[in-house]
Design an enzyme around this catalytic site. Structure first.
Site: not given
Ligand SMILES: Cc1ncc(COP(=O)(O)O)c(C=O)c1O
Length: 399
Positions: A186
């Site tokens: 990110k």
């Molecule tokens: C659209 C979306 N939602 C939720 C997440 C989940 O994030 P995390 O990897 O921090 O759990 C991601 C991670 O890539 C994502 O791209």
């Protein structure tokens, strides 16, 4: 993308402040921590940055979705609508609450199609999750209109769009709440981590208590052990070191986006030379976080031919139509209802199949994704790499 590209002295200084106290935990140890509350400060700064009333830090973007949905009262028997182009985390969190995900088509914003959203609402729909995919805005005004007219709350999955805005207002502040991820890919990262923002104090209180085993966080003579609880919670607490990194990364976020915008503009110019190309609809260029450049060719064959040349020249693009983690028809484990639960729940109930996810159910999205190519945009783009991209794109323009 991603924030680890510019991980440096600022992050190290922040981490050192935590290590100097030895207090790695967000709660308790008031004397030992010598006034250092990194997670709490990160929440305050993130809320102020986005213009939200409240922020709740958690362990990941997936946890943020789970905590937000739970705080909204979503659970077994409910349906939650999201889009068929998203990371698996969005619907994993829905399933984890006991609710069932329902998927909409995406349009040329590569985000939720509001017309299809209206068609997918049922009497069981309890929440709508548009996802601001690849750093840019979903049609949040139209989505809100559809949702508001039926009294259904909107949760914005803003995992991929920290710092992005629409007409100056931060994404994640349009709905009842917005969730963010700070994982490794990110724009701003804390290694692992997530955040939820909201203007609704009662909703925030539910999140704060649920993410910490139900602790009500009310000062009392018995300290933490003497705190009360209103309901059963879980543990999604962020660590102080993550909060410290978050503070340093948040301070750099707008500069990272500015750098990405410059790199995206340079790449866009080179892509524009490909005959027949069109670009993803960006509702507000100024508010784009510019983490990705997405472009469409007239059809899937042409996109494949162009990408073949790009690959041969070391500058291949991503085709999310082929991607197994982000696109509905490729989620074979969802279609097959594969779960570790031995009785098959929630996909089967005894021998009866309860949930069916037909891979062919989103034809508009399938056509669109098959002809879309995507480049991630780095914060730092070397002159050498840009020349290589330009050369490859020049050759691809001739096929
Ligand atoms: C659209 C979306 N939602 C939720 C997440 C989940 O994030 P995390 O990897 O921090 O759990 C991601 C991670 O890539 C994502 O791209």
């Amino acid at each position: 993308m991603p924030g680890f590209e510019i991980f440096g002295e600022e992050e190290k200084q922040q981490i050192d402040q935590v290590l100097d106290t030895g207090v790695l935990f967000r709660y308790e140890f008031d004397k030992e921590r010598r006034g250092i509350y990194k997670v709490r400060e990160f929440e305050e700064r993130f809320a102020a940055y986005t213009g939200a009333g409240f922020a709740q830090a958690v362990t990941s973007g997936t946890a943020a979705l789970k905590v937000a949905l739970t705080a909204m009262g979503i659970g077994a028997g409910d349906e939650v609508i999201t889009q068929g182009f998203t990371f698996v985390a969005t619907w994993e969190a829905i399933l984890d609450t006991g609710a069932v995900p329902v998927f909409t088509e995406v349009d040329k914003t590569l985000n939720m199609d509001p017309a299809d959203l209206a068609a997918k609402i049922t009497t069981r729909t309890r929440a709508i999750i548009p996802v601001h995919m690849l750093g840019a805005q979903a049609r949040i005004a139209e989505i809100k209109e559809v949702a508001d007219s039926r009294g259904i709350p909107v949760l914005e999955d803003t995992a991929q769009a920290a710092g992005a805005r629409l007409q100056g207002k931060h994404l994640g502040t349009f709905g009842a709440c917005g969730t963010f991820s700070f994982d490794s890919v990110k724009t701003m990262t804390t290694g692992e981590g997530g955040m939820i923002i909201t203007d609704d104090e009662e909703l925030w209180r539910n999140m704060s208590e649920y993410h910490d085993h139900g602790h009500d966080h009310v000062p009392n003579p018995g300290a933490r052990g003497g705190e009360g609880r209103r309901f059963i919670g879980f543990n999604y607490r962020m660590m102080e070191i993550q909060g410290a990194i978050g503070l340093a990364q948040l301070a750099k976020l707008d500069d990272m986006i500015t750098a990405q915008k410059k790199n995206k503009a340079a790449l866009r110019e080179a892509v524009a030379a490909i005959p027949g190309v069109e670009f993803r609809t960006i509702l507000d260029e100024e508010g784009d976080s510019a983490t990705f450049l997405c472009f469409m060719l007239p059809d899937a064959d042409r996109a494949a031919a162009v990408n073949e040349v790009l690959r041969e020249n070391g500058v291949g693009a991503i085709n999310f139509g082929e991607n197994t983690w982000h696109f509905y028809p490729r989620w074979e484990h969802l279609a097959a209802g594969k779960t570790l639960c031995e009785n098959g729940w929630p996909f089967t109930d005894g021998n009866r199949r309860r949930l069916v996810y037909d891979p062919q159910a989103l034809p508009q999205s399938a056509r669109l994704m098959a002809r879309t190519l995507v480049y991630p945009i780095p914060v730092r783009l070397s002159g050498e790499r840009l020349s290589q991209l330009r050369e490859g794109l020049k050759k691809a323009a001739r096929v």
